[in-house]
Design a protein around this motif. Structure first.
Motif, short mmCIF file in Angstrom:
data_model
loop_
_atom_site.label_atom_id
_atom_site.label_comp_id
_atom_site.label_asym_id
_atom_site.label_seq_id
_atom_site.Cartn_x
_atom_site.Cartn_y
_atom_site.Cartn_z
N ASN A 140 0.84 -1.20 0.00
CA ASN A 140 0.00 0.00 0.00
C ASN A 140 0.88 1.26 0.00
OD1 ASN A 140 -2.82 -0.03 -0.10
ND2 ASN A 140 -2.96 0.99 1.89
N PRO A 141 0.29 2.44 -0.22
CA PRO A 141 1.10 3.66 -0.20
C PRO A 141 1.90 3.85 1.09
CG PRO A 141 -1.02 4.12 -1.18
CD PRO A 141 -1.08 2.70 -0.67
N CYS A 188 -2.37 1.69 -3.65
CA CYS A 188 -3.64 1.08 -3.25
C CYS A 188 -4.42 0.55 -4.44
CB CYS A 188 -4.48 2.10 -2.48
SG CYS A 188 -4.63 3.66 -3.35
N GLY A 241 -6.19 11.44 -6.97
CA GLY A 241 -5.52 10.14 -6.89
C GLY A 241 -5.81 9.40 -5.62
N CYS A 242 -7.06 9.43 -5.17
CA CYS A 242 -7.49 8.61 -4.03
C CYS A 242 -8.75 7.86 -4.46
CB CYS A 242 -7.77 9.47 -2.80
SG CYS A 242 -8.47 8.52 -1.41
N PRO A 243 -8.64 6.56 -4.75
CA PRO A 243 -7.44 5.74 -4.88
C PRO A 243 -6.51 6.22 -6.02
CG PRO A 243 -9.39 4.35 -4.68
CD PRO A 243 -9.87 5.76 -4.86
N HIS A 244 -5.32 5.65 -6.02
CA HIS A 244 -4.29 6.08 -6.97
C HIS A 244 -4.81 6.16 -8.40
CE1 HIS A 244 -0.28 5.30 -4.63
NE2 HIS A 244 -0.87 6.43 -4.31
N SER A 269 -10.26 -0.13 0.21
CA SER A 269 -10.78 0.15 -1.14
C SER A 269 -10.40 -0.97 -2.10
CB SER A 269 -10.24 1.49 -1.66
OG SER A 269 -8.85 1.42 -1.91
N VAL A 315 -3.52 11.21 2.26
CA VAL A 315 -4.01 10.73 3.56
C VAL A 315 -2.86 10.13 4.39
CG1 VAL A 315 -5.49 9.00 4.66
CG2 VAL A 315 -6.36 10.38 2.76
N LYS A 364 -13.48 9.42 -0.14
CA LYS A 364 -12.62 8.84 0.91
C LYS A 364 -11.60 9.87 1.38
CE LYS A 364 -9.35 5.18 2.09
NZ LYS A 364 -8.79 3.86 1.80
N GLU A 367 -6.12 -3.00 2.86
CA GLU A 367 -6.52 -1.77 2.16
C GLU A 367 -7.97 -1.89 1.72
OE1 GLU A 367 -5.97 1.32 1.69
OE2 GLU A 367 -7.62 1.44 0.27
N CYS A 371 0.06 9.24 -0.70
CA CYS A 371 -1.21 9.92 -0.97
C CYS A 371 -1.43 11.01 0.06
CB CYS A 371 -2.37 8.93 -1.00
SG CYS A 371 -2.93 8.37 0.61
FE1 F3S Z 1 -5.36 4.97 -1.54
FE2 F3S Z 1 -4.53 6.76 0.16
FE3 F3S Z 1 -6.94 6.92 -0.83
S1 F3S Z 1 -4.18 4.60 0.30
S2 F3S Z 1 -7.55 4.83 -1.25
S3 F3S Z 1 -5.01 7.10 -1.98
S4 F3S Z 1 -6.40 7.19 1.28
#
Ligand code: F3S
Length: 399
Positions: free
Chosen positions: A79-80, A119, A295-298, A140, A355, A372, A138, A353
């Motif tokens: 994961n990231p 991710c 880019g969340c998820p990537h 997602s 987060v 997210k 992870e 990311c």
């Molecule tokens: Fe991935 Fe970070 Fe979002 S791990 S799902 S980019 S919170």
């Protein structure tokens, strides 16, 4: 639990200290959840990679597993992490944190884990197919693997995923069993959702209604006629975050959905509910936004191509992070997208990311297309948020 002779040998320490520890973790888990046996897995995704989450205790556990002869037996990705491994200085990461993050990556590398730090492993080679047993952490990615790919995984924690990697096994319980995968509640989507942020809002609305019902029931979701890979990764991230959902069935999307009839218990999601969810994630004024991230998820390469198209010949006025996996960034480099994006002043935050990076207190408000990211921007970093369509997020960076 009934163990095979090889699994018994792992538990007895015949292989290595790390494998013994790993089998102890899995055996305990299986006993707690009433598993009758172990099953082989073909793929692992490990979360809990950021040094900010692991701390020294987590790093010590990883180092002991690496020193104790731990080696991944199946394809295992990460994961990231808490930073871009190659470009952390540009993101303002503290050198001490960077040194510790590198120790974490090194421990995984010594165990033969592919240190891609993303991710979305399903976008670049860690792609299990229908019916395969895997052990992914992870939330997602777990939801995507179960619901879109039709693979079978529980929502693993960091240690149990690592244990699965080192043994090639996981206890046979939960979503590995056919009977646990049956839908329990029908969700009728009456809203029109097209873009990532709308799929994120839909995931929030459904997830919160499932949570409010007091059950983590597997939903059978009707009414979504069309969804791209990018829409689905956004939806999976959101419904997992807001509802703890690890598996849904969506006719036309989920490979095994056709096996089931819609359950009689049902609720609907209206256009107004999706709009209310969107509103709740828009508490920042336009003028307050000082951080932009996609880019969340990537991000997929298709999304990066679109960013390059929108930024060509322009200059961003805010800190703008493009978060993606290293293999996707390599494609972007080859295609010339990276040069265009970086010429605009936007930054690639590869391997990490908005987060998991340690950025608490650095910004006031985040603009993103990810429900997210909105959740964690507030919960972890106390940022206000603006949830916008993808193209408008880029526009926010240019304003
Ligand atoms: Fe991935 Fe970070 Fe979002 S791990 S799902 S980019 S919170």
């Amino acid at each position: 639990m009934k163990l095979s002779s090889e699994e018994r040998a792992m538990l007895d320490g015949t292989h290595s200290k790390a494998v013994q520890k790993a089998m102890e973790i899995l055996n305990t888990l299986g006993t707690i959840y009433g598993a009758e046996k172990m099953i082989p897995v073909v793929s692992v995704q490990i979360a809990g990679v950021s040094y900010a989450n692991l701390g020294e205790a987590g790093l010590q556990f990883l180092s002991e597993m690496a020193d104790g002869g731990g080696k991944a037996r199946v394809l295992t990705t990460l994961n990231p992490a808490g930073m871009d491994i190659e470009n952390w200085q540009a993101l303002g990461i503290d050198p001490e944190f960077a040194a510790n993050q590198e120790r974490v990556i090194d421990a995984f590398a010594r165990m033969g884990v592919v240190t891609t730090c993303s991710c979305t492993p399903y976008l670049f080679g860690n792609v299990p197919h229908f019916g395969e047993h895997i052990a992914w952490a992870e939330s997602s990615a777990v939801c995507y693997a179960n619901s879109v790919l039709g693979a079978r995984t529980n929502r693993e924690g960091g240690p149990s995923a690592l244990a699965a990697a080192l043994t090639g096994r996981t206890p046979a319980y939960g979503f590995h069993l056919h009977e646990s995968r049956a839908p329990k509640v029908t969700v009728v989507v009456e809203a029109d959702v097209n873009e990532n942020h709308e799929f994120g809002a839909l995931g929030k609305a459904i997830g919160q209604k499932l949570e409010a019902g007091g059950k983590k029931a597997v939903p059978y979701i009707q009414g979504v006629s069309n969804a791209s890979v990018e829409n689905l990764k956004s939806f999976c991230a959101s419904i997992a975050t807001y509802g703890g959902t690890a598996l849904f069935h969506m006719p036309g999307i989920t490979p095994e959905a056709e096996r089931y009839a819609p359950p009689p218990e049902s609720f609907s999601i209206s256009q107004a509910e999706v709009e209310a969810a969107l509103d709740e994630m828009n508490d920042a004024e336009e003028s307050e936004v000082d951080f932009v991230s996609l880019g969340c998820p990537h991000l997929s390469i298709k999304e990066i191509a679109r960013i390059a198209e929108l930024l060509e010949g322009k200059q961003v006025k805010k800190e703008f992070w493009i978060t993606t996996a290293r293999p996707t960034k390599h494609i972007s480099d080859r295609m010339g997208y990276t040069a265009v994006i970086e010429a605009s002043g936007a930054k690639f935050a590869t391997d990490t990311c908005c987060v998991v990076a340690p950025i608490s207190g650095r910004f006031n408000a985040l603009a993103t297309d990810s429900a997210k990211a909105c959740y964690y921007a507030y919960a972890k970093n106390k940022f206000k948020t603006r949830l916008l369509p993808f193209d408008e997020v880029v526009g926010e960076a240019l304003r």
